[in-house]
Design a protein around this motif. Structure first.
Motif, PDB file in Angstrom:
ATOM      1  N   GLY A   1       9.854  -3.397   5.988  1.00 34.72           N
ATOM      2  CA  GLY A   1      11.148  -4.068   5.815  1.00 34.72           C
ATOM      3  C   GLY A   1      11.629  -4.789   7.053  1.00 34.72           C
ATOM      4  N   GLU A   2      10.744  -4.933   8.062  1.00 33.11           N
ATOM      5  CA  GLU A   2      11.149  -5.672   9.266  1.00 33.11           C
ATOM      6  C   GLU A   2      10.769  -7.138   9.122  1.00 33.11           C
ATOM      7  OE1 GLU A   2       9.682  -3.724  12.845  1.00 33.11           O
ATOM      8  OE2 GLU A   2       9.947  -1.794  11.851  1.00 33.11           O
ATOM      9  N   LEU A   3      11.568  -7.999   9.734  1.00 27.16           N
ATOM     10  CA  LEU A   3      11.361  -9.437   9.562  1.00 27.16           C
ATOM     11  C   LEU A   3      10.806 -10.051  10.840  1.00 27.16           C
ATOM     12  CD1 LEU A   3      14.718 -10.329   7.761  1.00 27.16           C
ATOM     13  CD2 LEU A   3      12.495  -9.766   6.725  1.00 27.16           C
ATOM     14  N   MET A   4       9.568 -10.500  10.750  1.00 28.13           N
ATOM     15  CA  MET A   4       8.933 -11.153  11.895  1.00 28.13           C
ATOM     16  C   MET A   4       8.355 -12.474  11.401  1.00 28.13           C
ATOM     17  SD  MET A   4       5.497  -9.860  13.819  1.00 28.13           S
ATOM     18  CE  MET A   4       4.387 -11.053  14.560  1.00 28.13           C
ATOM     19  N   GLY A   5       8.537 -13.545  12.177  1.00 25.52           N
ATOM     20  CA  GLY A   5       8.042 -14.849  11.753  1.00 25.52           C
ATOM     21  C   GLY A   5       7.079 -15.456  12.755  1.00 25.52           C
ATOM     22  N   ILE A   6       6.115 -16.207  12.231  1.00 28.98           N
ATOM     23  CA  ILE A   6       5.184 -16.949  13.090  1.00 28.98           C
ATOM     24  C   ILE A   6       5.277 -18.407  12.642  1.00 28.98           C
ATOM     25  CG2 ILE A   6       2.792 -17.196  13.863  1.00 28.98           C
ATOM     26  CD1 ILE A   6       2.462 -14.263  12.606  1.00 28.98           C
ATOM     27  N   GLY A   7       5.719 -19.261  13.537  1.00 28.34           N
ATOM     28  CA  GLY A   7       5.898 -20.667  13.173  1.00 28.34           C
ATOM     29  C   GLY A   7       5.018 -21.561  14.017  1.00 28.34           C
ATOM     30  N   ILE A   8       4.410 -22.535  13.343  1.00 31.98           N
ATOM     31  CA  ILE A   8       3.512 -23.452  14.044  1.00 31.98           C
ATOM     32  C   ILE A   8       4.067 -24.857  13.946  1.00 31.98           C
ATOM     33  CG2 ILE A   8       1.157 -24.398  14.095  1.00 31.98           C
ATOM     34  CD1 ILE A   8       0.266 -21.906  12.625  1.00 31.98           C
TER      35      ILE A   8
ATOM     36  N   VAL B   1       7.052 -17.151  17.905  1.00 28.89           N
ATOM     37  CA  VAL B   1       7.134 -15.851  17.237  1.00 28.89           C
ATOM     38  C   VAL B   1       8.582 -15.375  17.302  1.00 28.89           C
ATOM     39  CG1 VAL B   1       6.256 -13.475  17.172  1.00 28.89           C
ATOM     40  CG2 VAL B   1       4.787 -15.341  18.007  1.00 28.89           C
ATOM     41  N   THR B   2       9.153 -15.082  16.137  1.00 29.69           N
ATOM     42  CA  THR B   2      10.550 -14.625  16.112  1.00 29.69           C
ATOM     43  C   THR B   2      10.667 -13.276  15.408  1.00 29.69           C
ATOM     44  OG1 THR B   2      10.942 -15.810  14.044  1.00 29.69           O
ATOM     45  CG2 THR B   2      11.574 -16.943  16.072  1.00 29.69           C
ATOM     46  N   ASP B   3      11.733 -12.568  15.764  1.00 30.15           N
ATOM     47  CA  ASP B   3      12.134 -11.370  15.030  1.00 30.15           C
ATOM     48  C   ASP B   3      13.542 -11.634  14.505  1.00 30.15           C
ATOM     49  OD1 ASP B   3       9.835  -9.674  15.662  1.00 30.15           O
ATOM     50  OD2 ASP B   3      10.586  -9.824  17.721  1.00 30.15           O
ATOM     51  N   VAL B   4      13.753 -11.358  13.238  1.00 23.03           N
ATOM     52  CA  VAL B   4      15.058 -11.612  12.638  1.00 23.03           C
ATOM     53  C   VAL B   4      15.671 -10.281  12.209  1.00 23.03           C
ATOM     54  CG1 VAL B   4      16.298 -12.759  10.760  1.00 23.03           C
ATOM     55  CG2 VAL B   4      14.367 -13.910  11.863  1.00 23.03           C
ATOM     56  N   ASP B   5      16.936 -10.099  12.586  1.00 21.75           N
ATOM     57  CA  ASP B   5      17.646  -8.873  12.211  1.00 21.75           C
ATOM     58  C   ASP B   5      18.067  -8.988  10.754  1.00 21.75           C
ATOM     59  OD1 ASP B   5      19.681  -6.984  11.714  1.00 21.75           O
ATOM     60  OD2 ASP B   5      20.124  -6.872  13.867  1.00 21.75           O
TER      61      ASP B   5
ATOM     62  N   VAL C   1      13.854 -15.095  19.721  1.00 18.86           N
ATOM     63  CA  VAL C   1      12.568 -15.758  19.965  1.00 18.86           C
ATOM     64  C   VAL C   1      11.783 -14.852  20.906  1.00 18.86           C
ATOM     65  CG1 VAL C   1      11.418 -17.816  20.858  1.00 18.86           C
ATOM     66  CG2 VAL C   1      13.606 -18.039  19.669  1.00 18.86           C
ATOM     67  N   ARG C   2      10.755 -14.223  20.348  1.00 16.24           N
ATOM     68  CA  ARG C   2      10.032 -13.229  21.133  1.00 16.24           C
ATOM     69  C   ARG C   2       8.961 -13.883  22.015  1.00 16.24           C
ATOM     70  NH1 ARG C   2       5.658  -9.455  18.504  1.00 16.24           N
ATOM     71  NH2 ARG C   2       7.085  -9.462  16.734  1.00 16.24           N
ATOM     72  N   ARG C   3       8.233 -14.836  21.435  1.00 12.46           N
ATOM     73  CA  ARG C   3       7.182 -15.511  22.225  1.00 12.46           C
ATOM     74  C   ARG C   3       7.183 -17.001  21.899  1.00 12.46           C
ATOM     75  NH1 ARG C   3       1.491 -12.911  21.214  1.00 12.46           N
ATOM     76  NH2 ARG C   3       0.890 -14.326  22.896  1.00 12.46           N
TER      77      ARG C   3
ATOM     78  N   SER D   1       9.098 -28.641  19.621  1.00 14.51           N
ATOM     79  CA  SER D   1       9.457 -27.237  19.433  1.00 14.51           C
ATOM     80  C   SER D   1      10.416 -26.913  18.279  1.00 14.51           C
ATOM     81  CB  SER D   1      10.011 -26.655  20.747  1.00 14.51           C
ATOM     82  OG  SER D   1      11.125 -27.382  21.202  1.00 14.51           O
ATOM     83  N   PRO D   2      11.388 -27.784  17.920  1.00 12.13           N
ATOM     84  CA  PRO D   2      12.294 -27.347  16.846  1.00 12.13           C
ATOM     85  C   PRO D   2      11.590 -26.936  15.544  1.00 12.13           C
ATOM     86  CG  PRO D   2      13.243 -29.212  17.984  1.00 12.13           C
ATOM     87  CD  PRO D   2      11.835 -29.063  18.492  1.00 12.13           C
ATOM     88  N   PRO D   3      10.612 -27.722  15.062  1.00 13.71           N
ATOM     89  CA  PRO D   3       9.979 -27.257  13.819  1.00 13.71           C
ATOM     90  C   PRO D   3       9.235 -25.929  13.980  1.00 13.71           C
ATOM     91  CG  PRO D   3       8.904 -29.269  14.644  1.00 13.71           C
ATOM     92  CD  PRO D   3      10.133 -29.061  15.459  1.00 13.71           C
ATOM     93  N   ALA D   4       8.707 -25.662  15.180  1.00 13.77           N
ATOM     94  CA  ALA D   4       8.007 -24.379  15.366  1.00 13.77           C
ATOM     95  C   ALA D   4       8.992 -23.223  15.220  1.00 13.77           C
ATOM     96  CB  ALA D   4       7.326 -24.327  16.736  1.00 13.77           C
TER      97      ALA D   4
END
Ligand code: MCN
Ligand code: CUN
Length: 799
Positions: free
Chosen positions: A460-467, A655-659, A667-669, A759-762
């Motif tokens: 149930g944790e939210l982590m995203g990877i955007g390219i 790489v993001t983590d969303v609460d 923004v984690r990385r 960077s914005p779209p990532a």
């Protein structure tokens, strides 16, 4: 993270700097870090007065009357100027950089909130601002048009009724690509995805706001203008044309500039008013805007309403892309971009992909908002283009249930396709795209990240990877295709090597923090073997530098960087002739060598016999008899008209983590692989990338110049318009590939806007990837906690 090791082969000067390309501290830091920079607001001239501008409280209103009696009577006030005063001088309106006109001071109507209405010159700015309070303006408020779509309604109030016969708010329609072929490709497509998206109105917000100190010398008739300015020579020509002052009687000086980011390309009413104030009072006059004036009345950026469609085969081969754009230009079309391109370089929107057909259509409209349009590290709207295509590719990946990295790898242009002509007419010079994306994936540990994400999702944790993957075209001209108000986009450069072997390089471009005094000295060092500390770079003063179009669109390195290389190469060639005369050998018998002692022409096979550049400089100024037709002195100048743009590119992973409870994004990385060809100074390039990544995080997550329904600007301070800090930005992980430009003499491509573009779209792709389990397809920037939370509830906010 350090990415480029210094090439060990680059010799070092006595001061320890590379004689050529490599890391070295910025020369300008000696003054900046000690608080010894000299900005426009630091300029003090004997007898100087100060000034302030009265601005409209309404977004749209007719001006019935202006009473300046009380203001003019305030002790310490020297002049109160209104639109009527200016109309008498034929200066109430000025041309914009997009062939429109803009009111210097409103005469008939105000057309956006905070538009310039009256101007006071006084002993101090405080007195001037007190006097503003005493000016009585009788306004008749009119309905305001804030929404670009509403602006085109047949019953929408007409904003620009100053133009005879105008009955609507439409500015232009512009298209690129092949509509018929694109329609055919879409008809045949197995999969089509369509999405509406907004690139919201944002602002460059440089640390230093805009300002001018103007002095029209009543005795000599010479106008000296210190101003915050990215393009001093172009400004000089425009002042000459508009004010009728002979161009040689105008000197524009851009001293140190505290950031430009596109905000300082155009000419603002305040600049013109300071000049008028000086003419009227016969004294130097300073005008400096405050932060709110900067945010609310100077060049905004973006405001592009885009509807994109992407076509592909079921197995993920992209075949077509199309987009319809409604471009909100505010109350005056003041965008700064090459004349032929009303939508800037937006039509590079097919990005980095190999496809069969593409078509874009852009319509510009007036609204009751501040003018501007191209600013904030935009590469002439490539920001919007990259955002569009990178969002569309991610949406397609979602539709096809394909990994977004794999979808990109399947469709990226391949190295053997370069030089590549895009479906909208661009000729990309060079690129190795898959290599850059694979490197970014390797630095990120992409497969591991996807595993981690799957595990987190299960909990149930939210982590995203955007390219995102981007291609930019930077370095305008060539001048046959690109001009600003008829001035072709080519740049001059002069180099003088003094008798004792130190040099001065004069540039037409103007640094606003990019470190030109360092990197251009390094270019000369590379070509002439002079230590960079012996090369002084002179810029930002029209009386002391050659003509050119200035610094924006990341054009300095591609254009003036080439000019600097060529001018140095000319001097090297001449030095060879002088050395040959001095050594009494044929020039063909000499070879060039750079050692720690500097650059040297020496006899092939007899390196003992040779002359350093410093020695040759003295010889060329001395009594040595030179061959017939060879002039003395080691000076040269060039004008460089680039044959094409350069096309830097890059692959970014965020790489993001969303609460899940609050929608807060961390923004984690951030992994950024950039390719701008060889790097003159890798440290400066990394600084440019760091800054641009922060810009992108800011735009994606927190920035918006917002208006209420009456056109009141509700984001006019840094309390509302948020700038990202170190707290919101991760420690960036940078990577590099090097694909030289085949047409630049040193292979260099620009980089100053790359990270803001890429960077914005990532970031957005990453956040939307994180909240994908909620079935959210799209949400517009800025992805504030509230917006993300609403999106998770199924109702993303419309900005
Ligand atoms: N550089 C390099 N090697 C390369 C390319 C560039 O070492 N292959 C160096 C250049 O020599 C220069 C810097 O990187 O010192 C940026 O170069 P370039 O990409 O040519 O961009 P410009 O110098 O033309 O700068 C303009 C660009 C723009 S348009 C905006 S907007 C922006 C940006 O620069 N505004 C800035 N970066 C900024 N950085 C600062 N600190 N302040 C701004 O206002
Ligand atoms: Cu578009 S911002 Mo920069 O080109 O000065």
């Amino acid at each position: 993270m350090t990415t480029t090791a210094d090439a060990p082969s680059v010799p070092r000067s006595a001061a320890g700097n590379p004689i050529g390309f490599g890391r070295m501290p910025r020369k300008e830091d000696a003054r900046f870090l000690r608080g010894q920079g000299h900005y426009v607001d630091d300029v003090r001239m004997p007898g100087m007065l100060e000034s302030a501008i009265l601005r409209s409280p309404y977004a749209h209103a007719r001006i019935r009357s202006i009473d300046t009696t009380a203001a003019a009577a305030l002790p310490g006030v020297h002049a109160v100027i209104t639109g009527q005063t200016l109309a008498g001088l034929n200066l109430a309106w000025m041309p914009t950089l997009s062939a429109d006109v803009q009111a210097v001071l409103a005469t008939d109507k105000v057309r956006f909130q905070h538009q310039e209405v009256a101007y006071v010159v006084a002993d101090t700015e405080y007195i001037a601002r007190d006097a503003l309070e005493l000016i009585e303006v009788d306004y008749e408020p009119l309905p305001a048009v804030v929404d670009a779509k509403r602006a085109l309604d047949p019953d929408a109030p007409v904003i620009r009724d100053d133009v005879d016969g105008r009955t609507d708010n439409h500015i232009f329609d512009w298209e690129a690509g092949d509509a018929a072929e694109t329609a055919r490709v879409f008809d045949a497509a197995e999969v089509v995805v369509t999405q509406e998206m907004l690139y919201p109105r944002v602002h460059p917000a440089p640390m230093e706001t805009c300002g001018t100190v103007a002095h029209m010398d009543p005795v000599t008739g010479k106008l000296t203008v210190y101003s915050t300015n990215q393009a001093p020579h172009a400004h000089r020509t425009i002042y000459a044309l508009v004010a009728g002052i002979p161009e040689h009687k105008i000197r524009i000086i851009s001293p140190d500039i505290g950031g430009g980011f596109g905000n300082k390309v155009g000419i603002y009413p305040g600049y013109v008013l300071a000049v008028v104030g000086s003419i009227v009072t016969g004294r130097p006059v300073k005008w400096m805007e405050d932060r709110s004036e900067n945010l609310m009345a100077t060049s905004f950026a973006r405001d592009y309403h885009m509807t994109g469609s992407i076509a592909s085969t079921r197995d993920g081969k992209i075949t077509g892309l199309k987009v319809d754009v409604l471009a909100d230009h505010g109350a005056f079309n003041g965008t700064a971009q090459p004349t032929k391109f009303p939508a800037g370089f937006f039509h590079i929107f097919t990005g980095s992909y190999d496809l069969q057909a593409a078509h874009c259509k852009v319509s510009g409209v007036y609204t009751n908002k501040a003018p501007g349009g191209v600013a904030y590290a935009c590469s002439f709207r490539i920001t919007e283009a990259v955002y569009l295509v990178e969002r569309m590719v991610d949406l397609l990946a979602r539709e096809l249930d394909m990994d977004p990295a794999q979808l990109r790898l399947k469709n990226l242009l391949r190295p053997e396709q370069f030089p590549y002509t895009s479906k909208t007419g661009w000729e990309y010079d060079s690129g190795e795209y898959p290599r850059a994306l694979k490197l970014a994936m390797q630095i990120a540990g992409y497969d591991e990240l996807r595993k981690e994400q799957a595990e987190k999702r299960a909990r149930g944790e939210l982590m995203g990877i955007g390219i995102s993957f981007f291609t930019e075209g930077v370095g305008a001209g060539p001048k046959k295709h690109m001009d600003i108000l008829g001035l072709g986009m080519a740049d001059g450069c002069e180099l003088r090597v003094h008798p004792t072997g130190t040099a001065q390089l004069r540039l037409s471009v103007q640094s606003q923090g990019q470190g030109h005094e360092t990197t251009y000295a390094q270019i000369v060092a590379q070509e002439l073997g002079l230590p960079p500390e012996d090369v002084e770079v002179i810029h930002g003063d029209t009386d002391n530098t050659p003509f050119g179009l200035g610094t924006y669109g990341s054009r300095s390195t591609p254009v003036s960087g080439a000019a600097a290389a060529i001018v140095a190469q000319r001097i090297r060639t001449k030095a060879r002739i002088v050395a040959a005369a001095a050594l009494e050998v044929s020039a063909d018998d000499l070879e060039w060598q750079i050692t720690a002692a500097g650059g040297r022409w020496q006899v092939k096979g007899d390196p003992e016999q040779g002359k350093t550049i410093a020695e040759i400089a003295m010889l060329s100024h001395g009594t040595l008899e030179l061959p017939e037709g060879v002039e003395g002195h080691l000076d040269a100048s060039v004008v460089y008209d680039p044959p094409n743009l350069t096309y830097p590119f890059g692959a970014y992973i965020c790489v993001t983590d969303v609460d899940p409870g609050t929608g807060q994004v961390k923004v984690r990385r951030f992994i950024a692989v950039d390719d701008c060809g060889p790097r003159i100074n890798p440290m400066i390039v990394e600084g440019q990338v760091h800054g641009g990544l922060a810009d992108g995080i800011g735009m994606a997550l927190m920035q918006l110049i917002a208006f209420d329904a009456d056109g009141n600007c509700v984001g006019g301070s840094f309390m509302d318009y948020l700038l990202p800090t170190a707290l919101e930005c991760p420690s960036y992980e940078l990577g590099e590939t090097v694909t030289p430009s085949p047409h630049h003499p040193l292979g260099l491509k620009g980089v100053g806007e790359s990270a803001t573009v890429g960077s914005p779209p990532a970031v957005v792709n990453s956040v939307l990837d994180a909240i994908a389990p909620f079935g959210v397809r799209h949400a517009d920037m800025p992805l504030t906690p509230a917006n993300v939370w609403m999106a998770m509830q199924g109702t993303p906010m419309r900005t």
